[in-house]
Write an enzyme that holds these catalytic residues in place. Structure first.
Site, mmCIF file in Angstrom:
data_model
loop_
_atom_site.group_PDB
_atom_site.id
_atom_site.type_symbol
_atom_site.label_atom_id
_atom_site.label_comp_id
_atom_site.label_asym_id
_atom_site.label_seq_id
_atom_site.Cartn_x
_atom_site.Cartn_y
_atom_site.Cartn_z
ATOM 1 C CB THR A 59 1.571 -1.365 -1.569
ATOM 2 O OG1 THR A 59 2.607 -2.251 -2.000
ATOM 3 C CG2 THR A 59 1.727 -0.016 -2.232
ATOM 4 C CE LYS A 60 3.757 -5.800 -2.385
ATOM 5 N NZ LYS A 60 5.089 -6.091 -2.884
#
Ligand SMILES: *Cc1c(COP(=O)(O)O)cnc(C)c1O
Length: 411
Positions: free
Chosen positions: A198-199
């Site tokens: 998700t980063k």
């Protein structure tokens, strides 16, 4: 969603699935795939030449002296506390407005997390409230660059110096963020980054610690792989390659060449990813900032007006909005549900840690202890923000939000 899965579902459902705008999506391209295949065909899968190359690239990108790639940001934070020998009886100050990792690593060390409320402008730990929580036992401060907005490292550094504390930065959201005209990770403190999917960039799972101090850098390196010192055998023994010495209690936190293969190609694209994130954030602000019933971190408005503090830059990991419940008669949970029904995935960053049963039970924290973090949490929604989000999808998110707000506005 796999092709097979969607073709097996009825037409109407398929349309719905295709229409769903997920909260987050990674961007893996042909270059990443090629690099991974190249590693698979090579003689080295675990920590090897590509891990080394990735660390070198990361050091140059951030502008730090040492970069130790590890299995996750959580591992990076844990090792940072180990490198300062923080342990039972010690206290570490951090923000409650963060993910589980930031405080759990303090618990891993048998130390006590001490929370300090956030600044309503940035949602970062409020430096003005840190000193009142410092005791004889305090050893370190872990600021989190929330959503990519850089913490006031100057103010935090001054407090740390005055009291002889270490500063360990949780930069899980801040790869590419800048403070004082320099990248987060370059300011000397051990700084932990995350490459979770998700980063802003991903290696599947993974993390890295940037640091400038030679001794801490060396210590982190040794601790990241079983406490084995290779330098020791190089320096002190006449034995061959098979010989090693365990100098410390270390961990199995190494970073593989397969992860590095992804990292090398993702890092090459990071600035483009972040520029796109910023562009999308600007469109959100263009469209939503004057909608009555919505509020945003004050930092967003300052940035939008070109008045962000000089030398600061956000990596725009998150774009969050808050419901102003004086103006709209719908609570956050219901709003999230309505967005989901309209095919829009969202999230909430974060449920304040002091409200989590583990911390509440262990330390007696309760509602009311950190009023700003609680109030922000109650009203906050994290919106989709990623390079693959198209402008038409973004437009749909904005339209649905405006419609919902209009429907629930208090006249
Ligand atoms: C994602 C995240 C982490 C943990 O990262 P991992 O690489 O999954 O260990 C730590 N802190 C914050 C603020 C995060 O959002």
């Amino acid at each position: 969603m796999s092709m097979a899965a969607s073709s097996a579902t009825p037409q109407t459902t398929q349309k719905r699935d295709d229409d769903f705008i997920p909260y987050c999506r990674h961007s893996i391209g042909d270059d990443e795939i090629r690099e991974v295949v190249d590693t698979l065909k090579s003689d080295w899968l675990t920590t090897g030449p590509k891990a080394l190359r990735f660390e070198q690239m990361f050091k140059e990108y951030v502008g730090c002296k040492h970069a130790i790639a590890v299995s996750s940001c959580t591992a990076a934070l844990h090792l940072a506390l180990c490198s300062y020998d923080i342990g039972p009886g010690d206290e570490v100050i951090t923000t409650p407005f963060t993910f589980a990792s930031t405080a759990e690593v303090i618990e891993y060390r048998g130390a006590k997390p001490v929370f300090v409320d956030i600044d309503p402008t940035t949602f970062n730990i409020d430096p003005a409230r840190i000193e009142e929580r410092i005791t004889q036992r305090t050893r370190a401060i872990i600021p989190v660059h929330y959503g990519g907005i850089p913490c006031d490292l100057n103010a935090i550094g001054k407090i740390a110096d005055r009291h002889g504390l270490a500063v360990v930065e949780d930069a899980a959201h801040a790869v590419g963020s800048e403070y004082g005209g320099a990248k987060i990770g370059s300011h000397g403190n051990p700084t932990a980054f995350s490459f979770y999917p998700t980063k802003n960039m991903t290696t599947g799972e993974g993390g890295i610690i940037a640091v400038n101090d030679d001794e801490i850098g060396q210590r982190l390196r040794v601790l990241s792989l079983h406490g084995i010192s290779k330098d020791a055998w190089k320096r002190y023994s006449k034995q061959g390659q098979w010989y090693y010495e365990i100098h410390d209690l270390g961990y199995k936190y190494n970073f593989t060449d397969l992860q590095a293969a992804l990292g090398i190609q993702q890092l090459a694209r990071l600035d483009a990813f972040n520029a796109r994130r910023e562009q999308l954030a600007r469109i959100y602000m263009d469209e939503l900032r004057d909608v009555p019933g919505l509020r945003f971190p004050r930092w967003y408005s300052r940035w939008y007006d070109g008045e962000a503090p000089a030398g600061t830059k956000s990596a725009w990991h998150l774009f969050v909005m808050l419901l102003d419940n004086d103006q709209v008669q719908i609570n956050r949970d219901e709003f999230v549900e309505q967005l989901k029904l309209a095919g829009i995935g969202t999230s909430v960053h974060f449920i304040p840690l002091h409200l989590q049963p583990y911390y509440a039970r262990k330390y007696g924290y309760k509602r009311g202890d950190f009023a700003i973090a609680e109030q922000v949490f109650d009203q906050l929604i994290s919106l989709p923000l990623y390079p693959k989000l198209t402008e038409s999808q973004l437009g749909r998110v904005i339209d649905v939000i405006k419609t919902l707000i209009g429907k629930h506005r208090i006249e």
